[in-house]
Design a protein around this motif. Sequence first.
Motif, PDB file in Angstrom:
ATOM      1  N   SER A 109      -6.957   2.253  -0.759  1.00 28.02           N
ATOM      2  CA  SER A 109      -6.136   1.055  -0.926  1.00 28.02           C
ATOM      3  C   SER A 109      -6.290   0.121   0.266  1.00 28.02           C
ATOM      4  O   SER A 109      -6.350  -1.106   0.107  1.00 28.02           O
ATOM      5  N   PHE A 159      -6.242   8.096  -1.391  1.00 29.07           N
ATOM      6  CA  PHE A 159      -5.664   6.927  -2.051  1.00 29.07           C
ATOM      7  C   PHE A 159      -5.223   5.901  -1.015  1.00 29.07           C
ATOM      8  O   PHE A 159      -5.450   4.688  -1.178  1.00 29.07           O
ATOM      9  N   VAL A 177       0.832  -1.203   0.000  1.00 28.90           N
ATOM     10  CA  VAL A 177       0.000   0.000   0.000  1.00 28.90           C
ATOM     11  C   VAL A 177       0.868   1.255   0.000  1.00 28.90           C
ATOM     12  O   VAL A 177       0.613   2.204  -0.766  1.00 28.90           O
ATOM     13  N   VAL A 219      -5.345  -1.381  -7.614  1.00 26.99           N
ATOM     14  CA  VAL A 219      -4.512  -0.376  -6.948  1.00 26.99           C
ATOM     15  C   VAL A 219      -3.269  -0.080  -7.779  1.00 26.99           C
ATOM     16  O   VAL A 219      -2.890   1.085  -7.971  1.00 26.99           O
ATOM     17  N   THR A 243       1.105   4.027  -3.002  1.00 26.99           N
ATOM     18  CA  THR A 243       0.806   5.434  -2.733  1.00 26.99           C
ATOM     19  C   THR A 243       1.987   6.322  -3.090  1.00 26.99           C
ATOM     20  O   THR A 243       1.819   7.414  -3.651  1.00 26.99           O
ATOM     21  N   ALA A 260      -2.413   3.451  -9.518  1.00 27.39           N
ATOM     22  CA  ALA A 260      -1.194   4.119  -9.057  1.00 27.39           C
ATOM     23  C   ALA A 260      -0.311   4.508 -10.234  1.00 27.39           C
ATOM     24  O   ALA A 260       0.244   5.617 -10.280  1.00 27.39           O
ATOM     25  N   LEU A 296     -10.447   5.786  -4.459  1.00 31.13           N
ATOM     26  CA  LEU A 296      -9.320   5.927  -5.387  1.00 31.13           C
ATOM     27  C   LEU A 296      -9.659   6.894  -6.519  1.00 31.13           C
ATOM     28  O   LEU A 296      -8.816   7.707  -6.935  1.00 31.13           O
TER      29      LEU A 296
END
Length: 507
Positions: free
Chosen positions: A135, A131, A35, A280, A39, A284, A101
């Motif tokens: 996540s 975010f 995570v 995710v 991020t 990202a 997200l």
Amino acid sequence: MTVDTAPAPAARGPGLRERIAQNPAAVVAFRWVFVVAATTLAFWTTLVAVIAEMRAQTIITYIPAAVVLVIIAAIGVSWRRGIELPIHDRQTDGIVGILLLLISITLKAMSLRYSGAYLTTHVDLLGLWMFLLGSCCLVFGLRPAARYRWAWFLLLVIFPVPYRVLVLPLGGGPFAAGTIMVVFGATATAVATARTPRRGLAGAAIAGVVGMLALVGVWALFPDAPRVVFQTVPAVGAALVASAWLYVDYRRQHGASWSPLGRPMYPVCVGKVGRPALVVVVLAIGMFFVPIPSYGNVPNQRVPGLDTRPPLIVPPGWVQGSVTGYDWVTRLYGRDAVMTSQDIYQSKGSLEFDKFARPRKIMANTIETSKPLSFQVYPVFFLADLVGDRFSKSIDVDLPHGVTARLQTVVDDESYLTYNRLYWLWNDGEHTQQVMLVSVDNHDPDAVFPSPDITVAHNLNTFLTVLFRGNSVTADLEPQFKDMDLLVGCAEDLINAQVDAIGKGAS
């Protein structure tokens, strides 16, 4: 007759993946690494901007301490084992996580609407918070994430606008910045120690008292320490002291185990996160390419030997009027910052600039600081009450000795006045000076000029307006640079006068 039989193959032990899956602590650690890495990738440019601002030692140096305090609060919550119902709806996890997200993408893109005050607002840090939360909902589940709701609420402090609004009216100095952090540290301690409301209040009280004593001690012993020391040491130290105090007290009273790490962890609620993790990663990567406003790109010409201390030397052809200094400038641009406002008049009027050939007045605001990036953290509308005014895009103007200035109009619709503003940065290698020349289209002797004033709280109105309606609300789309020649001529004379003074000082 005997028959030889091959020995049965030895049973293979569980592989690395299986061993990790069987260890809840390893699963949680691995997912948190995932995570945080996602991020970081999504908001890499944002984090680089924050680091650049921290290196300039602006007030945003509080963020690392704030994150540490939130971690302390989260650890305290995790050590309070509670009964959780085994109800986990992955469909709800996916809906909430993906929605968060998508909102985070919008917030990062929205930072472009604040290009004139990007470093001031850092709206993209709200997107980073979204975010991270989204996540966690996908990877850990909505219910486990909600268990840490107060820690998530505390993490909103990474959005710097409320912190600036609280600190600057208190003086903006290191002690004021440290005081607000002590209050935040006491709040985080309350979350960390709140097995009961009474224990939470006790933790906050202990952290508040210890933090303020430590802050006074730092102020007395190290008054010239960097602001980050005031923001970090008292608040974090007090939170650790108070949390440890109540932790030991609880174990003594209840005879519980002294090591929270020795207790078995609950198994993770979400067994498989293959497709959510892929979502995710994809988002990202996409968010990595979402741009943020540029910063640190204002021309800043170096002139060796330049005297950057205001006020300016008034050149021939111009007459000095009143000169006023402003002590509050240190709240915005650092302890060593100095600001003066000068009234400069033409020694002789001209029909080119006034139909009655009246001598025109120009107001010169000059600021010296060792932190040039702070001029973008606190732009012009933090130096005067310009709430509701409209600004045009700046155009570059070449001036003598390699100086590049920027010209802009400011329209005050309430007073029906238009200001032309010409400003530039130059430095001597250590200190930077910002010079801002302002003219007004009202040529009367009693014409109103923007009066320097710290207006952080007032500008929240403008911030909220732009937030919901965009930059066009505060934009002058049809600028009229009526006084361009007047300001450029004054700037050329001022620059030559300052540079000529270098030679005279050396001789």
